[in-house]
Motif scaffolding. Structure first.
Motif, PDB file in Angstrom:
ATOM      1  N   TYR A 235       0.809  -1.196  -0.231  1.00 45.76           N
ATOM      2  CA  TYR A 235      -0.083  -0.085   0.275  1.00 45.76           C
ATOM      3  C   TYR A 235       0.984   1.210   0.117  1.00 45.76           C
ATOM      4  O   TYR A 235       2.042   1.176   0.527  1.00 45.76           O
TER       5      TYR A 235
ATOM      6  N   THR B 219      -8.095  -1.363   1.593  1.00 49.04           N
ATOM      7  CA  THR B 219      -7.774  -2.708   1.700  1.00 49.04           C
ATOM      8  C   THR B 219      -7.856  -3.347   0.089  1.00 49.04           C
ATOM      9  O   THR B 219      -9.021  -3.156  -0.392  1.00 49.04           O
TER      10      THR B 219
ATOM     11  N   SER C 203      -8.142  -6.554  -2.350  1.00 47.37           N
ATOM     12  CA  SER C 203      -8.471  -7.913  -2.467  1.00 47.37           C
ATOM     13  C   SER C 203      -8.810  -8.560  -3.836  1.00 47.37           C
ATOM     14  O   SER C 203      -9.523  -7.771  -4.535  1.00 47.37           O
TER      15      SER C 203
ATOM     16  N   GLN D 184     -11.574  -1.871  -1.078  1.00 47.41           N
ATOM     17  CA  GLN D 184     -12.443  -1.230  -0.067  1.00 47.41           C
ATOM     18  C   GLN D 184     -11.760   0.263   0.406  1.00 47.41           C
ATOM     19  O   GLN D 184     -10.415  -0.121   1.045  1.00 47.41           O
TER      20      GLN D 184
END
Length: 125
Positions: free
Chosen positions: A59, A68, A70, A81
């Protein structure tokens, strides 16, 4: 031909959340290296989050703890997210993929070669 299609952008107030999705077509390999980038008006495109099929993630410091990345598997969309959004998170968000990634190999922001058209995120104060 690899194609990426982002969705989920929109307008939210500071502190809100959004979930971006990136659907992939034309890429049939089970190993992948994918990333989210963003570009604000007048600024350079920057890497936000990176994920590979080995489970490695990365990140940008500016989003650590709030965003996040995924993906369940190679057949599912890539997600981002985004929580606790700030006005400085505003911009066009793009997903990208490194078509040459091999299991155990490096997954880097500069390795991506295919991009989507982007989805716009606007965060108001």
């Amino acid at each position: 031909q690899v194609q990426l299609l982002e969705s989920g952008g929109g307008s939210v107030q500071a502190g809100g959340s959004l979930r971006l999705s990136c659907a992939t077509s034309g890429y049939t390999r089970s190993h992948y290296c994918m990333a989210w980038f963003r570009q604000a008006p007048g600024k350079e495109r920057e890497g936000v989050a990176l994920l590979d099929s080995d489970g490695d993630v990365e990140y940008a410091d500016s989003v650590m703890g709030r965003f996040t990345i995924s993906r369940d598997n190679a057949e599912r969309p890539l997600y981002l997210q985004m929580n606790s959004l700030k006005p400085e998170d505003s911009g066009m968000y793009y997903c990208a993929i490194d078509p040459f990634f091999a299991a155990g190999g490096p997954c880097e922001f500069y390795g991506v070669e295919y991009w989507g058209e982007g989805t716009l995120v606007t965060v108001s104060s």
